[in-house]
Design a protein around this motif. Structure first.
Motif, mmCIF file in Angstrom:
data_model
loop_
_atom_site.group_PDB
_atom_site.id
_atom_site.type_symbol
_atom_site.label_atom_id
_atom_site.label_comp_id
_atom_site.label_asym_id
_atom_site.label_seq_id
_atom_site.Cartn_x
_atom_site.Cartn_y
_atom_site.Cartn_z
ATOM 1 N N SER A 75 0.880 -1.155 0.000
ATOM 2 C CA SER A 75 0.000 0.000 0.000
ATOM 3 C C SER A 75 0.917 1.204 0.000
ATOM 4 N N GLY A 76 0.926 1.933 -1.099
ATOM 5 C CA GLY A 76 1.874 3.038 -1.216
ATOM 6 C C GLY A 76 3.286 2.494 -1.335
ATOM 7 N N ASP A 77 4.188 2.958 -0.445
ATOM 8 C CA ASP A 77 5.596 2.566 -0.574
ATOM 9 C C ASP A 77 6.021 1.505 0.432
ATOM 10 N N ARG A 78 5.074 0.830 1.076
ATOM 11 C CA ARG A 78 5.475 -0.196 2.042
ATOM 12 C C ARG A 78 4.580 -1.424 1.957
ATOM 13 N N ALA A 79 5.151 -2.543 2.373
ATOM 14 C CA ALA A 79 4.393 -3.797 2.424
ATOM 15 C C ALA A 79 3.588 -3.825 3.719
ATOM 16 N N VAL A 80 2.298 -4.116 3.608
ATOM 17 C CA VAL A 80 1.430 -4.154 4.793
ATOM 18 C C VAL A 80 0.996 -5.570 5.137
ATOM 19 N N ALA A 81 1.163 -6.494 4.194
ATOM 20 C CA ALA A 81 0.738 -7.880 4.417
ATOM 21 C C ALA A 81 1.386 -8.739 3.333
ATOM 22 N N ALA A 82 1.044 -10.005 3.338
ATOM 23 C CA ALA A 82 1.497 -10.912 2.282
ATOM 24 C C ALA A 82 0.330 -11.794 1.873
ATOM 25 N N ALA A 83 0.331 -12.190 0.620
ATOM 26 C CA ALA A 83 -0.677 -13.104 0.083
ATOM 27 C C ALA A 83 0.011 -14.417 -0.251
ATOM 28 N N GLU A 84 -0.522 -15.489 0.270
ATOM 29 C CA GLU A 84 0.070 -16.815 0.056
ATOM 30 C C GLU A 84 -0.811 -17.610 -0.902
ATOM 31 N N THR A 85 -0.178 -18.247 -1.877
ATOM 32 C CA THR A 85 -0.903 -19.148 -2.768
ATOM 33 C C THR A 85 -0.339 -20.551 -2.593
ATOM 34 N N MET A 86 -1.139 -21.547 -2.956
ATOM 35 C CA MET A 86 -0.698 -22.934 -2.785
ATOM 36 C C MET A 86 -1.102 -23.747 -4.006
ATOM 37 N N LEU A 87 -0.397 -24.853 -4.182
ATOM 38 C CA LEU A 87 -0.685 -25.740 -5.296
ATOM 39 C C LEU A 87 -1.734 -26.759 -4.870
ATOM 40 N N THR A 88 -2.816 -26.835 -5.611
ATOM 41 C CA THR A 88 -3.898 -27.784 -5.341
ATOM 42 C C THR A 88 -3.987 -28.759 -6.511
ATOM 43 N N PRO A 89 -4.780 -29.819 -6.385
ATOM 44 C CA PRO A 89 -4.953 -30.737 -7.527
ATOM 45 C C PRO A 89 -5.465 -30.028 -8.788
ATOM 46 N N ASP A 90 -6.123 -28.886 -8.610
ATOM 47 C CA ASP A 90 -6.644 -28.149 -9.758
ATOM 48 C C ASP A 90 -5.729 -27.013 -10.207
ATOM 49 N N GLY A 91 -4.548 -26.906 -9.592
ATOM 50 C CA GLY A 91 -3.623 -25.844 -9.963
ATOM 51 C C GLY A 91 -3.401 -24.875 -8.813
ATOM 52 N N TRP A 92 -2.825 -23.726 -9.127
ATOM 53 C CA TRP A 92 -2.514 -22.736 -8.099
ATOM 54 C C TRP A 92 -3.774 -22.030 -7.643
ATOM 55 N N ALA A 93 -3.874 -21.824 -6.305
ATOM 56 C CA ALA A 93 -5.043 -21.169 -5.729
ATOM 57 C C ALA A 93 -4.613 -20.290 -4.561
ATOM 58 N N PHE A 94 -5.401 -19.261 -4.308
ATOM 59 C CA PHE A 94 -5.130 -18.392 -3.162
ATOM 60 C C PHE A 94 -5.327 -19.198 -1.872
ATOM 61 N N SER A 95 -4.427 -18.986 -0.918
ATOM 62 C CA SER A 95 -4.527 -19.661 0.372
ATOM 63 C C SER A 95 -5.006 -18.708 1.459
ATOM 64 N N HIS A 96 -4.214 -17.646 1.738
ATOM 65 C CA HIS A 96 -4.596 -16.722 2.802
ATOM 66 C C HIS A 96 -3.726 -15.469 2.751
ATOM 67 N N PHE A 97 -4.217 -14.431 3.423
ATOM 68 C CA PHE A 97 -3.418 -13.246 3.696
ATOM 69 C C PHE A 97 -2.851 -13.379 5.102
ATOM 70 N N PHE A 98 -1.725 -12.752 5.345
ATOM 71 C CA PHE A 98 -1.231 -12.667 6.714
ATOM 72 C C PHE A 98 -0.360 -11.440 6.850
ATOM 73 N N GLU A 99 -0.172 -11.035 8.089
ATOM 74 C CA GLU A 99 0.726 -9.924 8.386
ATOM 75 C C GLU A 99 1.548 -10.319 9.602
ATOM 76 N N GLY A 100 2.396 -9.439 10.042
ATOM 77 C CA GLY A 100 3.256 -9.774 11.179
ATOM 78 C C GLY A 100 4.709 -9.472 10.861
ATOM 79 N N PRO A 101 5.618 -9.880 11.762
ATOM 80 C CA PRO A 101 7.023 -9.478 11.625
ATOM 81 C C PRO A 101 7.711 -10.000 10.375
ATOM 82 N N TYR A 102 7.309 -11.164 9.860
ATOM 83 C CA TYR A 102 7.994 -11.695 8.684
ATOM 84 C C TYR A 102 7.775 -10.837 7.442
ATOM 85 N N VAL A 103 6.692 -10.073 7.399
ATOM 86 C CA VAL A 103 6.445 -9.229 6.226
ATOM 87 C C VAL A 103 7.500 -8.123 6.147
ATOM 88 N N ALA A 104 7.641 -7.363 7.233
ATOM 89 C CA ALA A 104 8.642 -6.293 7.254
ATOM 90 C C ALA A 104 10.056 -6.859 7.161
#
Length: 199
Positions: A75-104
């Motif tokens: 958002s603007g010039d900084r990362a506020v969260a991360a979006a995780e995707t995962m491989l499913t039998p049907d291909g790549w799919a969105f898994s979840h959003f998360f935030e916390g110390p690993y993002v920064a």
């Protein structure tokens, strides 16, 4: 030197962008930063997420397995969260959003890596048994991001929070850090101490 960021599979990117455009996904209770972020949100810096297995198997080299692709949500010039995707039998799919110390911490480690004199391919390498996440800088910048294992001269940068005794945001050659991880994982637990709980 700029990093050579591998392109994410298009279905993984599309699923992350679709989730960013979904009011239901954005309102997830785990990501208050997304709900309050001003301006448009973008999914950038795709990083393959690999898990390190067989670290303590005698006589066998550790191996990695691809578990997903992670996008920093800006958002603007900084990362506020991360979006995780995962491989499913049907291909790549969105898994979840998360935030916390690993993002920064990921954003900081990427900036530090860009100041290194050599060209690397960035990935994320997880060591679940140590509750540890590292930025893996592959010396072979053109390697297939879905395959391979850490080479001796690749760099690992532990992200914060790092396990006790391992300094975060210091680059270590795989040949130097891997024996430390192996020793840490093969050491018997201290008397009266339980298993660590995940962050």
């Amino acid at each position: 030197m700029p990093l050579l960021v591998p392109p994410a599979p298009q279905p993984a990117l599309r699923s992350a962008l679709a989730a960013l455009g979904s009011p239901t996904a954005i309102r997830d209770p785990r990501t208050p930063a997304l709900r309050s972020a001003p301006g448009p949100l973008s999914a950038e810096l795709p990083l393959p997420v690999q898990v390190l297995d067989r670290v303590t198997a005698p006589g066998r080299a550790p191996r990695t397995r691809l578990t997903g692709w992670r996008f920093l949500v800006r958002s603007g010039d900084r990362a506020v969260a991360a979006a995780e995707t995962m491989l499913t039998p049907d291909g790549w799919a969105f898994s979840h959003f998360f935030e916390g110390p690993y993002v920064a911490s990921t954003e900081l480690a990427l900036r530090q890596a860009e100041a290194l004199p050599d060209l690397y391919q960035p990935q994320l390498l997880s060591v679940p048994e140590l509750y540890m996440l590292t930025l893996w800088l592959r010396e072979d910048a053109t390697a297939d991001p879905a395959k391979g294992k850490p080479a001796r001269n690749d760099l690992l940068v532990p992200l914060a929070p790092a396990p006790p005794g391992i300094a975060a945001h210091q680059a270590h050659r795989v040949a130097d850090l891997l024996p430390v991880l192996t020793l840490r994982l093969s050491a018997p637990p201290l008397m009266g101490m339980g298993s660590p709980s995940p962050a």
